[in-house]
Design a protein around this motif. Structure first.
Motif, PDB file in Angstrom:
ATOM      1  N   GLN A  30       0.834  -1.193   0.000  1.00  0.00           N
ATOM      2  CA  GLN A  30       0.000   0.000   0.000  1.00  0.00           C
ATOM      3  C   GLN A  30       0.867   1.239   0.000  1.00  0.00           C
ATOM      4  O   GLN A  30       1.888   1.296   0.655  1.00  0.00           O
ATOM      5  CB  GLN A  30      -0.914   0.030   1.236  1.00  0.00           C
ATOM      6  CG  GLN A  30      -1.906  -1.129   1.270  1.00  0.00           C
ATOM      7  CD  GLN A  30      -2.761  -1.072   2.518  1.00  0.00           C
ATOM      8  OE1 GLN A  30      -2.323  -0.566   3.544  1.00  0.00           O
ATOM      9  NE2 GLN A  30      -3.960  -1.588   2.421  1.00  0.00           N
ATOM     10  N   ALA A  31       0.443   2.224  -0.756  1.00  0.00           N
ATOM     11  CA  ALA A  31       1.192   3.478  -0.826  1.00  0.00           C
ATOM     12  C   ALA A  31       0.712   4.407   0.267  1.00  0.00           C
ATOM     13  O   ALA A  31      -0.417   4.327   0.732  1.00  0.00           O
ATOM     14  CB  ALA A  31       0.998   4.142  -2.192  1.00  0.00           C
ATOM     15  N   VAL A  32       1.584   5.337   0.666  1.00  0.00           N
ATOM     16  CA  VAL A  32       1.253   6.329   1.670  1.00  0.00           C
ATOM     17  C   VAL A  32       1.005   7.645   0.958  1.00  0.00           C
ATOM     18  O   VAL A  32       1.677   7.956  -0.017  1.00  0.00           O
ATOM     19  CB  VAL A  32       2.427   6.483   2.668  1.00  0.00           C
ATOM     20  CG1 VAL A  32       2.126   7.581   3.667  1.00  0.00           C
ATOM     21  CG2 VAL A  32       2.667   5.172   3.368  1.00  0.00           C
ATOM     22  N   PRO A  33       0.042   8.431   1.380  1.00  0.00           N
ATOM     23  CA  PRO A  33      -0.234   9.705   0.724  1.00  0.00           C
ATOM     24  C   PRO A  33       1.000  10.596   0.700  1.00  0.00           C
ATOM     25  O   PRO A  33       1.924  10.432   1.482  1.00  0.00           O
ATOM     26  CB  PRO A  33      -1.332  10.326   1.606  1.00  0.00           C
ATOM     27  CG  PRO A  33      -1.959   9.167   2.306  1.00  0.00           C
ATOM     28  CD  PRO A  33      -0.858   8.176   2.495  1.00  0.00           C
ATOM     29  N   THR A  39       9.767   5.129  -2.430  1.00  0.00           N
ATOM     30  CA  THR A  39       9.664   3.699  -2.181  1.00  0.00           C
ATOM     31  C   THR A  39      10.730   3.288  -1.178  1.00  0.00           C
ATOM     32  O   THR A  39      11.806   3.900  -1.094  1.00  0.00           O
ATOM     33  CB  THR A  39       9.873   2.901  -3.474  1.00  0.00           C
ATOM     34  OG1 THR A  39      11.195   3.140  -3.980  1.00  0.00           O
ATOM     35  CG2 THR A  39       8.838   3.287  -4.531  1.00  0.00           C
ATOM     36  N   LEU A  40      10.443   2.242  -0.427  1.00  0.00           N
ATOM     37  CA  LEU A  40      11.424   1.770   0.549  1.00  0.00           C
ATOM     38  C   LEU A  40      12.698   1.299  -0.139  1.00  0.00           C
ATOM     39  O   LEU A  40      13.793   1.470   0.405  1.00  0.00           O
ATOM     40  CB  LEU A  40      10.834   0.639   1.384  1.00  0.00           C
ATOM     41  CG  LEU A  40       9.746   1.015   2.379  1.00  0.00           C
ATOM     42  CD1 LEU A  40       9.433  -0.163   3.292  1.00  0.00           C
ATOM     43  CD2 LEU A  40      10.135   2.212   3.212  1.00  0.00           C
ATOM     44  N   LEU A  92       9.930   1.268  10.321  1.00  0.00           N
ATOM     45  CA  LEU A  92       9.401   0.017   9.788  1.00  0.00           C
ATOM     46  C   LEU A  92       8.243   0.313   8.851  1.00  0.00           C
ATOM     47  O   LEU A  92       7.094   0.457   9.271  1.00  0.00           O
ATOM     48  CB  LEU A  92       8.936  -0.889  10.932  1.00  0.00           C
ATOM     49  CG  LEU A  92       9.982  -1.203  12.008  1.00  0.00           C
ATOM     50  CD1 LEU A  92       9.335  -1.896  13.205  1.00  0.00           C
ATOM     51  CD2 LEU A  92      11.106  -2.060  11.432  1.00  0.00           C
ATOM     52  N   GLY A  93       8.539   0.453   7.566  1.00  0.00           N
ATOM     53  CA  GLY A  93       7.489   0.669   6.587  1.00  0.00           C
ATOM     54  C   GLY A  93       7.301   2.123   6.198  1.00  0.00           C
ATOM     55  O   GLY A  93       7.809   3.049   6.827  1.00  0.00           O
ATOM     56  N   ARG A  94       6.530   2.331   5.125  1.00  0.00           N
ATOM     57  CA  ARG A  94       6.409   3.650   4.516  1.00  0.00           C
ATOM     58  C   ARG A  94       5.602   4.639   5.353  1.00  0.00           C
ATOM     59  O   ARG A  94       5.842   5.848   5.279  1.00  0.00           O
ATOM     60  CB  ARG A  94       5.809   3.518   3.112  1.00  0.00           C
ATOM     61  CG  ARG A  94       6.745   2.819   2.130  1.00  0.00           C
ATOM     62  CD  ARG A  94       6.147   2.738   0.752  1.00  0.00           C
ATOM     63  NE  ARG A  94       6.002   4.053   0.149  1.00  0.00           N
ATOM     64  CZ  ARG A  94       5.347   4.272  -0.986  1.00  0.00           C
ATOM     65  NH1 ARG A  94       4.763   3.266  -1.602  1.00  0.00           N
ATOM     66  NH2 ARG A  94       5.261   5.491  -1.496  1.00  0.00           N
TER      67      ARG A  94
END
Length: 260
Positions: free
Chosen positions: A35-38, A199-200, A185-187
């Motif tokens: 899932q992408a983050v805004p 992107t990570l 931990l994560g976007r």
């Protein structure tokens, strides 16, 4: 239960022992978070060694002066966004409040919402194994927090407005903790702390910094344990990130010792 380091790494899917490569091969179309983050609210420089300062427009003034217990009480009573409407309880954080290591995740899931502690489900078991592989424990020299303190419906990715509403609490936790290193931990965690929407895969392997007062705290980016459970092939990359964080921690301790 006493496990050897080899057994812990096997639990992570990293057995036999992995050795860090100086340059990992670039995989085209490498998988990233599902899932992408805004888009970030306050993007900072894209330089590899960029420094991110606490948001210029912090939260309510009382939050800035709160100690641990009043801050936890404030989080419990918070109704700054709609996530409070369906929560069972706010999830403040857990661990050593004098810790050198700070791990920041996305937000509570169903298990965390029920128990009031971050990372207690299956993803939490993997995080515990990752910590143990570094000879760490969530109860000693480690603190664990999340970008948002209330569970997003359906465990979805927190929205930008929700992250912004919770940011003053997270910033105050960092200010009180004064960790020597932060692992994101994560976007969603990246978005909350660094204000980045990259992107990570493009952020891994780089050292960022979070400005806390007059200090720059090193920041390392890696995958969220829940993502690793879905994408086993990236567990080795996460192990490399943790080893990088450990090297930065050792360097920080050596520098502190020389300064005495």
């Amino acid at each position: 239960m006493n496990l050897t380091k080899q057994q812990i790494l096997a639990e992570m899917g990293l057995s036999p022992l992995w050795e860090l490569r100086h340059k990992a091969p670039v995989q085209p179309n490498a998988p990233d978070d599902a899932q992408a983050v805004p888009a970030p609210l306050s993007p900072s420089s894209a330089l590899a060694a960029s420094t991110v300062t606490a948001a210029a427009a912090p939260g309510p003034a009382p939050v800035l002066d709160l100690s641990w217990e009043p801050l936890a009480t404030s989080v419990t009573a918070c109704r700054a966004c709609r996530l409070c409407e369906q929560r069972q309880q706010a999830v403040f954080g857990v661990g050593d409040r004098a810790a050198s290591w700070l791990f920041i995740g996305e937000g509570p899931g169903a298990d965390e919402d029920a128990q009031g502690e971050p990372f207690v489900g299956v993803a939490g078991q993997l995080l515990d194994a990752m910590l143990a592989a570094l000879d760490l424990s969530r109860r000693a020299d480690v603190y664990i927090a999340n970008a948002v303190k209330c569970r997003p419906p359906g465990n979805r990715t927190p929205e930008a407005s929700e992250i912004a509403a919770c940011r003053p609490y997270l910033e105050r936790q960092i200010a009180l903790l004064q960790p020597k290193i932060i692992v994101l931990l994560g976007r969603a965690a990246v978005h909350a702390v660094l204000g980045k929407d990259d992107t990570l895969s493009s952020l891994r392997g780089k050292t960022f910094a979070y400005r806390a007062g007059e200090r720059d705290i090193p920041v390392v980016v890696t995958y969220h344990p829940a993502y690793l459970l879905r994408t086993l092939s990236d567990k080795a990359k996460a192990w490399e990130d943790l080893c990088r964080a450990r090297a930065l921690m050792r360097a920080a301790k050596q520098e502190a010792a020389l300064a005495i």
